[in-house]
Design a protein around this motif. Sequence first.
Motif, mmCIF file in Angstrom:
data_model
loop_
_atom_site.group_PDB
_atom_site.id
_atom_site.type_symbol
_atom_site.label_atom_id
_atom_site.label_comp_id
_atom_site.label_asym_id
_atom_site.label_seq_id
_atom_site.Cartn_x
_atom_site.Cartn_y
_atom_site.Cartn_z
ATOM 1 N N MET A 32 0.845 -1.179 0.000
ATOM 2 C CA MET A 32 0.000 0.000 0.000
ATOM 3 C C MET A 32 0.891 1.243 0.000
ATOM 4 N N PRO A 33 0.689 2.160 -0.948
ATOM 5 C CA PRO A 33 1.498 3.391 -0.946
ATOM 6 C C PRO A 33 1.370 4.120 0.384
ATOM 7 N N LYS A 34 2.473 4.664 0.876
ATOM 8 C CA LYS A 34 2.460 5.348 2.163
ATOM 9 C C LYS A 34 1.460 6.498 2.176
ATOM 10 N N GLN A 35 1.370 7.221 1.064
ATOM 11 C CA GLN A 35 0.436 8.345 1.025
ATOM 12 C C GLN A 35 -1.008 7.857 1.092
ATOM 13 N N ALA A 36 -1.299 6.723 0.464
ATOM 14 C CA ALA A 36 -2.661 6.173 0.511
ATOM 15 C C ALA A 36 -3.036 5.786 1.941
ATOM 16 N N ILE A 37 -2.057 5.307 2.702
ATOM 17 C CA ILE A 37 -2.303 4.989 4.114
ATOM 18 C C ILE A 37 -2.641 6.263 4.876
ATOM 19 N N LYS A 38 -1.901 7.340 4.583
ATOM 20 C CA LYS A 38 -2.177 8.629 5.231
ATOM 21 C C LYS A 38 -3.558 9.148 4.852
ATOM 22 N N MET A 39 -3.943 8.959 3.591
ATOM 23 C CA MET A 39 -5.260 9.395 3.135
ATOM 24 C C MET A 39 -6.352 8.699 3.932
ATOM 25 N N ARG A 40 -6.192 7.403 4.082
ATOM 26 C CA ARG A 40 -7.182 6.635 4.835
ATOM 27 C C ARG A 40 -7.247 7.091 6.293
ATOM 28 N N LYS A 41 -6.087 7.291 6.905
ATOM 29 C CA LYS A 41 -6.052 7.720 8.308
ATOM 30 C C LYS A 41 -6.718 9.082 8.482
ATOM 31 N N SER A 42 -6.489 9.984 7.541
ATOM 32 C CA SER A 42 -7.084 11.317 7.626
ATOM 33 C C SER A 42 -8.594 11.250 7.500
ATOM 34 N N ILE A 43 -9.083 10.448 6.544
ATOM 35 C CA ILE A 43 -10.528 10.274 6.367
ATOM 36 C C ILE A 43 -11.149 9.699 7.637
ATOM 37 N N THR A 44 -10.501 8.677 8.194
ATOM 38 C CA THR A 44 -11.020 8.034 9.399
ATOM 39 C C THR A 44 -11.066 9.006 10.571
ATOM 40 N N LYS A 45 -10.013 9.803 10.741
ATOM 41 C CA LYS A 45 -9.938 10.748 11.852
ATOM 42 C C LYS A 45 -11.060 11.784 11.764
ATOM 43 N N ILE A 46 -11.271 12.341 10.568
ATOM 44 C CA ILE A 46 -12.309 13.361 10.414
ATOM 45 C C ILE A 46 -13.693 12.746 10.591
ATOM 46 N N CYS A 47 -13.901 11.550 10.044
ATOM 47 C CA CYS A 47 -15.188 10.876 10.214
ATOM 48 C C CYS A 47 -15.489 10.630 11.688
ATOM 49 N N PHE A 140 -12.793 18.058 3.324
ATOM 50 C CA PHE A 140 -13.545 16.843 3.641
ATOM 51 C C PHE A 140 -14.576 17.122 4.735
ATOM 52 N N SER A 141 -14.257 18.007 5.645
ATOM 53 C CA SER A 141 -15.219 18.401 6.673
ATOM 54 C C SER A 141 -16.430 19.084 6.040
ATOM 55 N N LYS A 142 -16.201 19.889 5.012
ATOM 56 C CA LYS A 142 -17.312 20.528 4.295
ATOM 57 C C LYS A 142 -18.239 19.480 3.690
ATOM 58 N N PHE A 143 -17.638 18.415 3.154
ATOM 59 C CA PHE A 143 -18.435 17.337 2.575
ATOM 60 C C PHE A 143 -19.322 16.689 3.632
ATOM 61 N N LEU A 144 -18.754 16.383 4.796
ATOM 62 C CA LEU A 144 -19.541 15.751 5.851
ATOM 63 C C LEU A 144 -20.623 16.689 6.383
ATOM 64 N N ASN A 145 -20.331 17.984 6.436
ATOM 65 C CA ASN A 145 -21.363 18.945 6.819
ATOM 66 C C ASN A 145 -22.513 18.924 5.822
ATOM 67 N N HIS A 146 -22.170 18.833 4.545
ATOM 68 C CA HIS A 146 -23.193 18.779 3.492
ATOM 69 C C HIS A 146 -24.051 17.518 3.643
ATOM 70 N N VAL A 147 -23.417 16.401 3.938
ATOM 71 C CA VAL A 147 -24.157 15.145 4.126
ATOM 72 C C VAL A 147 -25.169 15.296 5.255
#
Length: 212
Positions: A32-47, A140-147
């Motif tokens: 798994m690319p290191k950046q893709a791991i960071k992307m997932r972690k960031s999404i999870t943290k904000i969620c 990404f926070s804006k997206f979740l606010n929209h949801v």
Amino acid sequence: MILYQPDGSPNVMPLKSKPRTCFLITRLGYPMPKQAIKMRKSITKICQEYDYKVIDAAVEVTGRDFLLKIWRLIASTPISVAISHEEFPLPTIMNIYYELGIARTMGKETMIVKSIQSIHPSDLVRDEYIEFSNNFNAEFSKFLNHVDEQAEYYEIMAEQLEKNPLLSIDYLKRAYLITGDVKLKKRASALLKNAKLKNRARNSVEKLAIKF
């Protein structure tokens, strides 16, 4: 709403709802690319900050059709987020956008999160996406606010469409998956009862629709 399974047959089995859950469409396993791991972690943290649980296709092991498992997970959740990275193999990218297409045909709230170098498919050039850059958390926070705002809209639509019980119930289900408010389930049951459809078969579209 009639849901059709990947093999083209209509779904006649209840789906267990997973409110306040984000289904992550991404590469599973390694490398798994290191950046893709960071992307997932960031999404999870904000969620998590928005009280959303993040799951992927590995959350369940059924020993059965893998695509059907993914289809059911998408159907049971309100949000699907696709991660696209330039180092993902082409078959993986194809799978990711196929699953994203499934989510969109079900009316799910969707977003593409991509690395800066990842190529956006030509058929989706008009679609918004979020690049994994310095402003990612805010976007990404804006997206979740929209949801979350969409849930209120779906409740309003359900009220306005009560003479069309199947569509109204579908809007109530969408609102429930976003909010987790059990009162919406009760409203759906009452709507079906008032529509005088109680004599329908147990696996009729209407009775399946209220089992969320």
